[in-house]
Enzyme design. Structure first.
Site, PDB file in Angstrom:
ATOM      1  N   ASP A   1       0.870  -1.196   0.000  1.00 47.40           N
ATOM      2  CA  ASP A   1       0.000   0.000   0.000  1.00 47.40           C
ATOM      3  C   ASP A   1       0.896   1.232   0.000  1.00 47.40           C
ATOM      4  O   ASP A   1       1.129   1.844   1.040  1.00 47.40           O
ATOM      5  CB  ASP A   1      -0.941  -0.038   1.217  1.00 47.40           C
ATOM      6  CG  ASP A   1      -1.893  -1.236   1.139  1.00 47.40           C
ATOM      7  OD1 ASP A   1      -2.232  -1.795   2.205  1.00 47.40           O
ATOM      8  OD2 ASP A   1      -2.270  -1.618   0.015  1.00 47.40           O
TER       9      ASP A   1
ATOM     10  N   LYS B   1       0.908  -8.085  -2.361  1.00 51.03           N
ATOM     11  CA  LYS B   1      -0.473  -7.735  -2.684  1.00 51.03           C
ATOM     12  C   LYS B   1      -0.531  -6.313  -3.224  1.00 51.03           C
ATOM     13  O   LYS B   1      -0.031  -5.375  -2.596  1.00 51.03           O
ATOM     14  CB  LYS B   1      -1.368  -7.854  -1.446  1.00 51.03           C
ATOM     15  CG  LYS B   1      -2.837  -7.600  -1.711  1.00 51.03           C
ATOM     16  CD  LYS B   1      -3.714  -7.892  -0.481  1.00 51.03           C
ATOM     17  CE  LYS B   1      -3.632  -6.784   0.507  1.00 51.03           C
ATOM     18  NZ  LYS B   1      -4.402  -5.559   0.076  1.00 51.03           N
TER      19      LYS B   1
ATOM     20  N   ASP C   1      -5.859  -7.095  -5.230  1.00 50.86           N
ATOM     21  CA  ASP C   1      -6.914  -6.852  -4.249  1.00 50.86           C
ATOM     22  C   ASP C   1      -7.760  -5.643  -4.662  1.00 50.86           C
ATOM     23  O   ASP C   1      -7.490  -4.515  -4.243  1.00 50.86           O
ATOM     24  CB  ASP C   1      -6.263  -6.626  -2.875  1.00 50.86           C
ATOM     25  CG  ASP C   1      -7.295  -6.281  -1.802  1.00 50.86           C
ATOM     26  OD1 ASP C   1      -6.896  -5.718  -0.761  1.00 50.86           O
ATOM     27  OD2 ASP C   1      -8.487  -6.561  -2.019  1.00 50.86           O
TER      28      ASP C   1
ATOM     29  N   LYS D   1     -11.277  -5.896  -4.541  1.00 47.36           N
ATOM     30  CA  LYS D   1     -12.537  -6.012  -3.779  1.00 47.36           C
ATOM     31  C   LYS D   1     -13.758  -5.651  -4.643  1.00 47.36           C
ATOM     32  O   LYS D   1     -14.578  -4.817  -4.290  1.00 47.36           O
ATOM     33  CB  LYS D   1     -12.488  -5.145  -2.513  1.00 47.36           C
ATOM     34  CG  LYS D   1     -11.442  -5.640  -1.496  1.00 47.36           C
ATOM     35  CD  LYS D   1     -11.630  -4.989  -0.139  1.00 47.36           C
ATOM     36  CE  LYS D   1     -10.618  -5.444   0.887  1.00 47.36           C
ATOM     37  NZ  LYS D   1      -9.250  -4.995   0.598  1.00 47.36           N
TER      38      LYS D   1
ATOM     39  N   ASP E   1     -20.254  -5.354  -7.363  1.00 46.91           N
ATOM     40  CA  ASP E   1     -21.182  -4.708  -8.283  1.00 46.91           C
ATOM     41  C   ASP E   1     -22.148  -5.781  -8.789  1.00 46.91           C
ATOM     42  O   ASP E   1     -22.106  -6.919  -8.315  1.00 46.91           O
ATOM     43  CB  ASP E   1     -20.406  -4.082  -9.466  1.00 46.91           C
ATOM     44  CG  ASP E   1     -21.141  -2.885 -10.067  1.00 46.91           C
ATOM     45  OD1 ASP E   1     -20.506  -1.849 -10.290  1.00 46.91           O
ATOM     46  OD2 ASP E   1     -22.374  -3.007 -10.275  1.00 46.91           O
TER      47      ASP E   1
ATOM     48  N   THR F   1     -11.958  -6.669   8.155  1.00 50.19           N
ATOM     49  CA  THR F   1     -11.377  -6.763   9.504  1.00 50.19           C
ATOM     50  C   THR F   1     -11.353  -5.401  10.210  1.00 50.19           C
ATOM     51  O   THR F   1     -11.059  -5.327  11.405  1.00 50.19           O
ATOM     52  CB  THR F   1      -9.936  -7.305   9.423  1.00 50.19           C
ATOM     53  OG1 THR F   1      -9.199  -6.493   8.491  1.00 50.19           O
ATOM     54  CG2 THR F   1      -9.921  -8.749   8.963  1.00 50.19           C
TER      55      THR F   1
ATOM     56  N   ARG G   1       1.349  -2.631   7.111  1.00 52.17           N
ATOM     57  CA  ARG G   1       2.139  -1.641   7.846  1.00 52.17           C
ATOM     58  C   ARG G   1       3.113  -2.209   8.870  1.00 52.17           C
ATOM     59  O   ARG G   1       4.206  -1.667   9.053  1.00 52.17           O
ATOM     60  CB  ARG G   1       1.197  -0.617   8.485  1.00 52.17           C
ATOM     61  CG  ARG G   1       0.542   0.311   7.450  1.00 52.17           C
ATOM     62  CD  ARG G   1      -0.689   0.998   7.958  1.00 52.17           C
ATOM     63  NE  ARG G   1      -1.816   0.040   8.053  1.00 52.17           N
ATOM     64  CZ  ARG G   1      -3.051   0.430   8.399  1.00 52.17           C
ATOM     65  NH1 ARG G   1      -3.308   1.701   8.706  1.00 52.17           N
ATOM     66  NH2 ARG G   1      -4.037  -0.458   8.461  1.00 52.17           N
TER      67      ARG G   1
END
Ligand SMILES: O=C(O)c1cc(=O)[nH]c(=O)n1[C@@H]1O[C@H](COP(=O)(O)O)[C@@H](O)[C@H]1O
Length: 236
Positions: free
Chosen positions: A12, A34, A62, A64, A67, A117, A208
């Site tokens: 990320d 990821k 990822d 997600k 729709d 989560t 992180r």
């Protein structure tokens, strides 16, 4: 050379250089990296080849997806050529949506997210999910696997119950993983890496705690070493 740990490091990152640097540092120690919404929306499909690099590490895409079935099927088809090992969809999109993703990307394992989560029990009640989170996670898992999902994303607090629901063949992926004493930040239903594996997780998503460490490679290696000392439940 030790076997890479069943860890997917969440890249990320605000830019590709950072993501590629992190991937290079952690790849000897982990099986997967990821790519999430931040990198994909900034750089598009080419980011997959950039982070896969020469290491050939597994890439988990990822997005997600959530729709109507037609839209999710078309979206899954659009990224199938990138050959990610995993692609996330939301189980809450329902069985037809999950099935559309599965049928559109035969070479990819569709990983259905059960309950984020980051949602506490109070958050879940607020959005209308009554009762213990574990019951809702089991329901979501059953729906997604019934529709062909080959993997599920769930909290390490619910992974044992989800395993009881879906059996040994489904890959169970747990984010919300924090080494003992680490900040939980915006995660709510968390557990340690050791607990997640002991409870039956097949792949841990960790961001992180690794990428935010002064030395992400050393942080990944330390967690990988700790996991080598854990026996999953039910193993002799
Ligand atoms: O699908 C995911 O990977 C995911 C599902 C979920 O329920 N919770 C969750 O945190 N994630 C992802 O897992 C990663 C967790 O990152 P850290 O909280 O930094 O370890 C992020 O990239 C999230 O997008």
């Amino acid at each position: 050379m030790t076997t890479p740990a069943p860890i997917a490091v969440a890249l990320d990152a605000p830019d590709l250089e950072t993501a590629a640097r992190w991937a290079g540092l952690v790849t000897p120690h982990v099986s997967t990296v990821k790519v999430g919404l931040e990198l994909y929306l900034r750089y598009g499909p080419d980011v997959i080849a950039s982070v896969r690099g020469a290491s050939g590490v597994q890439v988990f895409l990822d997005l997600k997806l959530h729709d109507i079935p037609n839209t999710v099927g078309a979206a899954a088809r659009a990224v199938a050529r990138l050959k990610p090992t995993y692609l996330t969809v939301h189980a809450a999109g329902g069985p037809a949506m999950v099935r559309a993703a599965v049928e559109a990307s035969p070479g990819t394992r569709i990983a259905a997210v059960t309950l984020l989560t980051s949602l506490s029990e109070a958050d879940l009640r607020e959005v209308g999910i009554q009762g213990p989170p574990v019951d809702a996670a089991r329901r979501m898992a059953a729906v997604a696997v019934g529709a062909g999902a080959q993997a599920l994303v769930c909290s390490p607090r619910e992974v044992a119950a989800v395993r009881a629901e879906v059996g040994p063949e489904i890959t169970l992926i747990t984010p919300g993983v924090r080494p003992a004493g680490a900040e939980t930040q915006d995660q709510a239903r968390v557990a340690t890496p050791e607990h997640a594996v002991a409870q039956g997780a097949d792949l841990l998503v960790i961001g992180r705690p690794i990428t935010g460490a002064p030395d992400p490679g050393a942080a990944a290696a330390a967690i990988a070493a700790a996991l080598r000392r854990v026996r999953p439940v039910g193993t002799p």
